[in-house]
Design a protein around this motif. Sequence first.
Motif, PDB file in Angstrom:
ATOM      1  N   HIS A   1       0.991  -1.310  -0.002  1.00 46.81           N
ATOM      2  CA  HIS A   1       0.054  -0.026  -0.003  1.00 46.81           C
ATOM      3  C   HIS A   1       1.028   1.349  -0.029  1.00 46.81           C
ATOM      4  O   HIS A   1       2.081   1.049   0.529  1.00 46.81           O
TER       5      HIS A   1
ATOM      6  N   ILE B   1      -4.559   5.099   3.041  1.00 50.02           N
ATOM      7  CA  ILE B   1      -4.024   3.954   2.326  1.00 50.02           C
ATOM      8  C   ILE B   1      -4.460   3.476   1.147  1.00 50.02           C
ATOM      9  O   ILE B   1      -5.812   3.056   1.541  1.00 50.02           O
TER      10      ILE B   1
ATOM     11  N   HIS C   1       4.132   0.477   2.459  1.00 44.00           N
ATOM     12  CA  HIS C   1       4.119  -0.571   3.518  1.00 44.00           C
ATOM     13  C   HIS C   1       3.390  -1.674   2.945  1.00 44.00           C
ATOM     14  O   HIS C   1       2.654  -1.530   1.923  1.00 44.00           O
TER      15      HIS C   1
ATOM     16  N   MET D   1       0.900  -4.360   3.816  1.00 50.99           N
ATOM     17  CA  MET D   1      -0.263  -4.600   4.728  1.00 50.99           C
ATOM     18  C   MET D   1      -0.698  -5.957   4.835  1.00 50.99           C
ATOM     19  O   MET D   1      -0.610  -6.615   3.747  1.00 50.99           O
TER      20      MET D   1
HETATM   21 CU    CU Z   1      -2.286  -0.199   4.101  1.00 46.98          CU
END
Ligand code: CU
Length: 155
Positions: free
Chosen positions: A77, A88, A110, A112
């Motif tokens: 994300h 996000i 990041h 997720m």
């Molecule tokens: Cu995320």
Amino acid sequence: MTVRVHPIGLLSLFVLALAIPARGQDKAAISVQQPWARASILASRPAAAYLTILNKDDRAATLVALETPVAGRAEVHRTVKQGDVMKIVPAGPIEVPAGGSVGMEPGGYHVMLMDLERPIEKGEIFTPTLRFANTSPIAVSVPVLGPGARGPEDD
Ligand SMILES: [Cu+2]
């Protein structure tokens, strides 16, 4: 008996000899630095993991998928600002430029981890596989830090 080798034949043998070692380097061309994840408080909440992908190859590498047994789904994300709100959204395939890197950190890209089987806890290590469109997959050992960690050095 004379064996005649056509010049084009010699040239293609030479090209082949150059190409084989280059392909053999695929695995070492992609590496990961400073992987870490933040402990999840509940299995019902997603967890986040961060890492930096380095590409020493002379062509771009595109990260297309992540797989890990700890989560039903793992997606990259990115964080975007919409008005005053940070959201996000799925980042889609991530291109790591030739000779370059893509870093992830809180507030940016990041990983997720969704649909967790159970909470991921501080002190454990999980090993996601990163799959690329154009080079071999790699497995990465990701240490899980505390729920308040903000970077790879935190506890
Ligand atoms: Cu995320």
